[in-house]
Design an enzyme around this catalytic site. Structure first.
Site, PDB file in Angstrom:
ATOM      1  CG  MET A  30      -1.722  -1.242   1.165  1.00 34.95           C
ATOM      2  SD  MET A  30      -3.499  -0.866   1.715  1.00 34.95           S
ATOM      3  CE  MET A  30      -3.038  -0.569   3.476  1.00 34.95           C
ATOM      4  CG  HIS A  37       6.699  -1.784   2.244  1.00 39.18           C
ATOM      5  ND1 HIS A  37       6.613  -0.807   3.096  1.00 39.18           N
ATOM      6  CD2 HIS A  37       5.710  -2.531   2.271  1.00 39.18           C
ATOM      7  CE1 HIS A  37       5.427  -0.679   3.431  1.00 39.18           C
ATOM      8  NE2 HIS A  37       4.757  -1.828   3.138  1.00 39.18           N
ATOM      9  CE  LYS A 149       3.614  -4.813  12.071  1.00 45.43           C
ATOM     10  NZ  LYS A 149       2.694  -4.165  10.920  1.00 45.43           N
ATOM     11  CD  GLN A 153      -2.194  -8.979   4.119  1.00 42.06           C
ATOM     12  OE1 GLN A 153      -3.058  -7.995   4.172  1.00 42.06           O
ATOM     13  NE2 GLN A 153      -0.758  -8.781   3.514  1.00 42.06           N
TER      14      GLN A 153
HETATM   15  O1  PAF Z   1      -0.282  -6.182   3.526  1.00 47.03           O
HETATM   16  C1  PAF Z   1      -0.559  -4.942   2.844  1.00 47.03           C
HETATM   17  O2  PAF Z   1       0.011  -3.835   2.592  1.00 47.03           O
HETATM   18  C2  PAF Z   1      -1.890  -5.150   2.028  1.00 47.03           C
HETATM   19  O3  PAF Z   1      -3.188  -5.704   3.009  1.00 47.03           O
HETATM   20  C3  PAF Z   1      -2.100  -5.729   0.726  1.00 47.03           C
HETATM   21  C4  PAF Z   1      -1.638  -7.102   0.671  1.00 47.03           C
HETATM   22  C5  PAF Z   1      -0.822  -5.112  -0.322  1.00 47.03           C
HETATM   23  C6  PAF Z   1      -3.347  -5.557  -0.092  1.00 47.03           C
HETATM   24  O4  PAF Z   1      -3.817  -4.359  -0.115  1.00 47.03           O
END
Ligand code: PAF
Length: 282
Positions: A30, A37, A149, A153
């Site tokens: 995001m 990242h 983290k 998800q």
């Molecule tokens: O982990 C994230 O930053 C978000 O949930 C993702 C996987 C990019 C989906 O928008």
């Protein structure tokens, strides 16, 4: 590095790359990219010929009173991070490019997404599954890399990939931390100075839990009680949950099973109302 804003253009590019026999790795983000990242990009870089990073603040994964509007958008700085980490294509679409006005199709995982963050964010994982499906359909990756983290998800998306027979390899990269132990997150910048000073205590409490497990504590209840009491004693913390679950199914465990138990926590900071998450695998 090529920057693409249009969904169809990304899909055409990915189709052409595949036709040339190239492999594609995708890192969905995001934006507001930090070293966490960057570590996903580094993990992805060596796995495929072409590395695509998406930067998209996905509206469907935010609840009505969450931080969608104020979520930091820093595309110029993100481009620099991507360039420095060997990204070939940065995909940065406008919301209207992804979600047509008539949009009405969502992807719902209904087991792993129910507990932990799913309890207080009931539509969050539906938004995540939907956007990740869309990104898979546009970038056509062979492999996608996500961060540990966001452990729930990861479990939800792995289940989605398995259930829907999606031909994408799911890779997971470890949590990246500040030198004092705080897990990197774009939301750390919302913290007040007092909150930032104490936030590493979340990780410290998780480490103490690891030590207790190593010393023989097996009861999930005992460990959860320890965490709630420890953080609950400081008025800057409002612990939302500690869940001790099976790492793949996210189902609660009464007893620690070494190697496959996830200990996941969410804590609301009381001054800024920032919600922090962290976890360890026991
Ligand atoms: O982990 C994230 O930053 C978000 O949930 C993702 C996987 C990019 C989906 O928008």
């Amino acid at each position: 590095m090529k920057v693409i804003h249009d969904a169809k253009e990304l899909q055409q590019t990915a189709l052409a790359l595949r036709a040339q026999g190239k492999t594609i790795a995708l890192v969905p983000t995001m934006g507001n990219l930090h070293a966490g990242h960057a570590s996903l990009m580094d993990a992805a870089r060596s796995r495929a010929d072409v590395l695509i990073v998406s930067v998209f603040v996905n509206p469907t994964q935010f609840g009505p009173n969450e931080d969608y509007e104020k979520y930091p958008r820093t595309l110029d700085a993100d481009c620099e991070v991507c360039r420095a980490h060997g990204v070939d294509i940065l995909f940065s679409p406008a919301p209207a490019t992804i979600y047509a006005p008539t949009f009405s199709t969502y992807v719902t995982e209904s087991a792993c997404s129910q507990g932990l963050c799913g309890r207080s964010r009931p539509t969050h994982f539906r938004g995540v599954c939907t956007i990740v499906n869309i990104l898979f359909n546009l970038a056509l990756p062979h492999v996608a890399v996500f961060g540990q983290k966001d452990a729930q998800q990861v479990a939800v998306l792995k289940r989605m990939v398995q259930d829907l027979h999606i031909p994408v390899e799911m890779a997971v990269a470890p949590i990246v931390r500040e030198s004092d132990g705080l897990a990197l997150s774009s939301r750390n910048q919302y913290l007040s100075p007092e909150e930032r000073a104490v936030a590493p205590e979340i990780r410290a409490a998780l480490r103490e839990i690891s030590e207790k497990i190593a010393a023989g504590t097996e009861s999930a209840e005992t460990l959860a009680e320890f965490f709630m009491n420890k953080l609950g004693a400081n008025p800057l913390f409002e612990p939302e949950y500690i869940e001790i679950v099976d790492n793949a199914t996210m189902l609660p465990l009464k007893k620690i099973t070494r190697g496959n138990t996830l200990i996941a926590v969410a804590v609301r900071m009381t001054q800024s109302r920032t919600r922090l998450i962290d976890n360890i695998v026991a």
